[in-house]
Motif scaffolding. Sequence first.
Motif, short mmCIF file in Angstrom:
data_model
loop_
_atom_site.label_atom_id
_atom_site.label_comp_id
_atom_site.label_asym_id
_atom_site.label_seq_id
_atom_site.Cartn_x
_atom_site.Cartn_y
_atom_site.Cartn_z
N PRO A 75 0.71 -1.34 0.00
CA PRO A 75 0.02 0.07 -0.04
C PRO A 75 1.00 1.10 0.10
O PRO A 75 2.17 1.11 0.37
CB PRO A 75 -0.85 -0.18 1.33
N TYR A 117 0.70 6.18 3.04
CA TYR A 117 -0.30 7.04 3.51
C TYR A 117 -1.20 6.21 4.63
O TYR A 117 -1.41 5.33 4.52
CB TYR A 117 -0.70 7.84 2.59
N HIS A 118 -1.73 7.33 5.56
CA HIS A 118 -2.66 6.58 6.61
C HIS A 118 -3.94 6.22 5.74
O HIS A 118 -4.45 6.91 4.71
CB HIS A 118 -3.11 7.72 7.34
N ASP A 119 -4.14 4.93 5.86
CA ASP A 119 -5.56 4.28 5.22
C ASP A 119 -5.54 4.71 3.52
O ASP A 119 -6.29 5.26 3.12
CB ASP A 119 -6.76 5.00 6.01
N SER A 120 -4.59 4.18 3.25
CA SER A 120 -4.13 4.76 1.86
C SER A 120 -5.01 4.13 0.61
O SER A 120 -5.10 4.75 -0.40
CB SER A 120 -2.70 4.45 1.25
N ASP A 121 -5.70 3.19 1.00
CA ASP A 121 -6.78 2.59 -0.02
C ASP A 121 -7.89 3.42 -0.22
O ASP A 121 -8.60 3.43 -1.23
CB ASP A 121 -7.19 1.22 0.39
N ARG A 122 -8.15 4.49 0.70
CA ARG A 122 -9.07 5.39 0.56
C ARG A 122 -8.95 6.60 -0.06
O ARG A 122 -9.72 7.78 -0.40
CB ARG A 122 -9.87 5.82 1.92
N ASP A 149 -13.75 13.14 2.40
CA ASP A 149 -13.26 13.91 3.82
C ASP A 149 -12.53 15.37 3.27
O ASP A 149 -12.37 16.25 4.17
CB ASP A 149 -12.54 12.95 4.59
N GLY A 200 -2.59 12.20 4.96
CA GLY A 200 -2.34 11.49 6.46
C GLY A 200 -0.79 11.61 6.68
O GLY A 200 -0.44 10.71 7.33
N ARG A 208 -9.97 12.06 -0.26
CA ARG A 208 -9.88 10.79 0.55
C ARG A 208 -11.42 10.66 0.72
O ARG A 208 -12.17 11.33 1.25
CB ARG A 208 -9.17 11.38 1.99
N SER A 234 -15.59 7.10 4.97
CA SER A 234 -15.56 5.68 5.41
C SER A 234 -16.62 5.05 4.95
O SER A 234 -16.48 3.69 4.55
CB SER A 234 -15.46 5.48 6.61
#
Length: 814
Positions: A57, A60-65, A89, A126, A223, A226
């Motif tokens: 991945p 980056y934070h929670d990169s799949d989003r 977001d 992120g 981004r 969720s």
Amino acid sequence: MKDLMICFELSRHDLHSAVRSIRKHPAFSVAVILMLAVGISADTTIFSVIRAVLLKPLPYHDSDRIVMIADGATPIRFAHIKAASRSYDGVGAYTTGPEHVALSGSGQPEVLDAARVSANFLTILGVAPVLGRGFLDQEDREGAPAVAMISTALWQRRFSTDPGIIGKTINLAGAPHTLVGILPAGFEFPMKGVDVWLTRPSEWSIIAPFGRPLSPILSIFGRLRSNVSPAAATTELAVLNRQYAAANPGMLDMKDPQVTDPVRPLKDVLVEDIRAKLWTLFGAVGFVLLIVCANTGGMMLARAVGRTREFAVRAAIGAGRGRIISQLLAESLLLSFVGGAIGIALTAASLSAVRNISLVDLPRASSIHLDATVLVFGIAASALVGIAFGLAPALASSRTDLSAVLRGSGEGSGSSKPKSILGALGLLVVGQVTLSIVLVISASLLIESMVHLAGVYPGFQPSGLLTMKVAPSTTRYDSEEKRAAFYDQIVDRAAAIPKVSNAALTLTVPMDEFMGTTVQISGRPSATLNERPIAIIQNVTNSYFQTMRIPIVRGREFNTHDNKSSTDVAIISEVFAKTFWPEYPNGPDPIGQTVLSGSELRPHQIIGIAADVHHSGRDQQPRPEIYYSCAQQAPQSAMLVVRTTGDPLSLSALIRNAILEFDHDQPVSQISTMNEIIESSEGDLQLMMRLLGAFAAVAMGLALLGLYGVISYSVVRRTREIGIRRALGAQSRDLIYLLLKRGFILVGSGVVVGLGTAALVTRLLQDLLFHVSPTDPLTFVTIAAVFVLVAIGASLVPALRAAAIEPLIAIRAE
């Protein structure tokens, strides 16, 4: 517990026996280990690249989003999506290319690649700076104070990792910028090679201010919330696109509002150009590893036959079939793990070169490392390879005819075992030939493509050309007149250097990045912006066509009379002329006509027609191109092109010093020869050709070695038969024919299967091929014929040796 101790003791005994056996046959063991090391190293190296580039991945934070919303969007469209979307977001943007800025002040001035990004880009990703802060929203507004962030590499190289640099002022493009943050090491967003990040992406200096709102210069990313999927975001985007098209008809980034590109994960966008090529290389390396397994398996199988009596004695004193298999597998696994260890060491040594490869722009290259996952893969590959090449010999050797062997005939003509071994070896050779044919044909097709490509004249003479980037200060050279005077000065100073025959300035050089503008002809029905043809723009000095050796086929070149006080003029390419005057070179003469360019429809009188240039690459057809006089429209940055009579790179320091003498704060960058630029533009094809060619050479060599081994083994096993045939009157040519026939059958079978497989596999190379079909009959037939001839040659050596055997010696052999 007792059973566990017994298993441990047996394993220890097997390992000890394996070490003793390997030391007993050092030449054999070294050959096997080296083959395995090369195969496992290649496989592990390619896997490490695939893992870093395709599988891991994004950092980056929670990169799949994190998703790409639109590529090539106008600032107006960005503002619309950011205000109206509800799926994200956060929504941000960055320019589709870098901005070249000069860092000056203390130390040697240098040109840096800068990325213009929206202020919220770190929040979306992120990511936090390692020092200082990110951009503030108010710093994205027009007229806000100029701020910048820099890379860790630049901080270390230029500022000696001084933490006190935060809040200080640095000089970028001649203007003061407050340094607010240092980004983490290895941070490569939105593109590789960026050292500076600036706000206000809609103010990309490469585009003139009046054209920026309507220019598709931005990539929009965001981004996802969720609870929102990419499909749902795409549905919303389709609605927003229709609203945007209705409110802004004719925009360049909205040719068809009914068609919406899907919202995709950012990682997929970054690797889409390289994904298929990497998997193709992984498949090719897998082929090589299979050939290594087959070759090694054949060697182990032949060696095991020579140990038949040893296994029979073991069986006679009580060793079960499982114990014999266990011992042989221990030998193959030990060889495989030693080869694997060497292969992994070779991988570790090669990854630095892979990260710095210049032929292809490899995304996320800094993430390529020998980490725990790659190490586990290498160990697992070693284990699987050891089992793959060791299992068949182990099973075959464990089926021993005990009574026949102990009577002394276990390896003679009365046993069927040599025949079964020969059959197994023959199948391995057929498999090797099949895989080798696929690789050799694939490499040959790519080589043919390169030959065809090299035969394409690019429209200019690249030999002897040196190029370098010049980006004058936006504050000191804040008008077209000042920039034009600056460019004239550096061209004159470069041209005065010994061994320089010509020098010129141009916006971009062929085979590299380029910019385009909409065009139409004055007096013809007006079209909306997105309906007008797009031509490549070049702003050039008067000597450009002479320097590049681009012929002017009609009209004239620019001269000193073309300046700010005269009528704006332009030179067009022949493709441009054919686009608007289809009868060209017959019919109406374009010379003297007026072309309207850009959203402001700036008029230029056509004064000349230049020969076409393959600006997008030799594998692409020439595109319409329009040349403006640098004296009338001086760009913010340009490429200096120098024609030399010697080695171009040897003059780079002299040219740099000549520019610094005129302006001590003016650096140059991107110094390279034109031939290097052409090679880089064809890097994908060059890299694939070289790697597949190397793999094909190794595969073919191993396949021929395997064939040689089978025929040699056949001669050894049939020595008595050959002696009897000689005693009964068989001629040497009869014996040679007998052995060559077997080799021909094996190779012929492999070639037939290989040709069919290649016809399917080579279609994967379609995008890389140039003027050659993936199933080119001539290539297929030629490679098949060459392979058969070379294979017969490999079979001839043991066949001649067999024909020279004396009958009495052969009959006594067993």
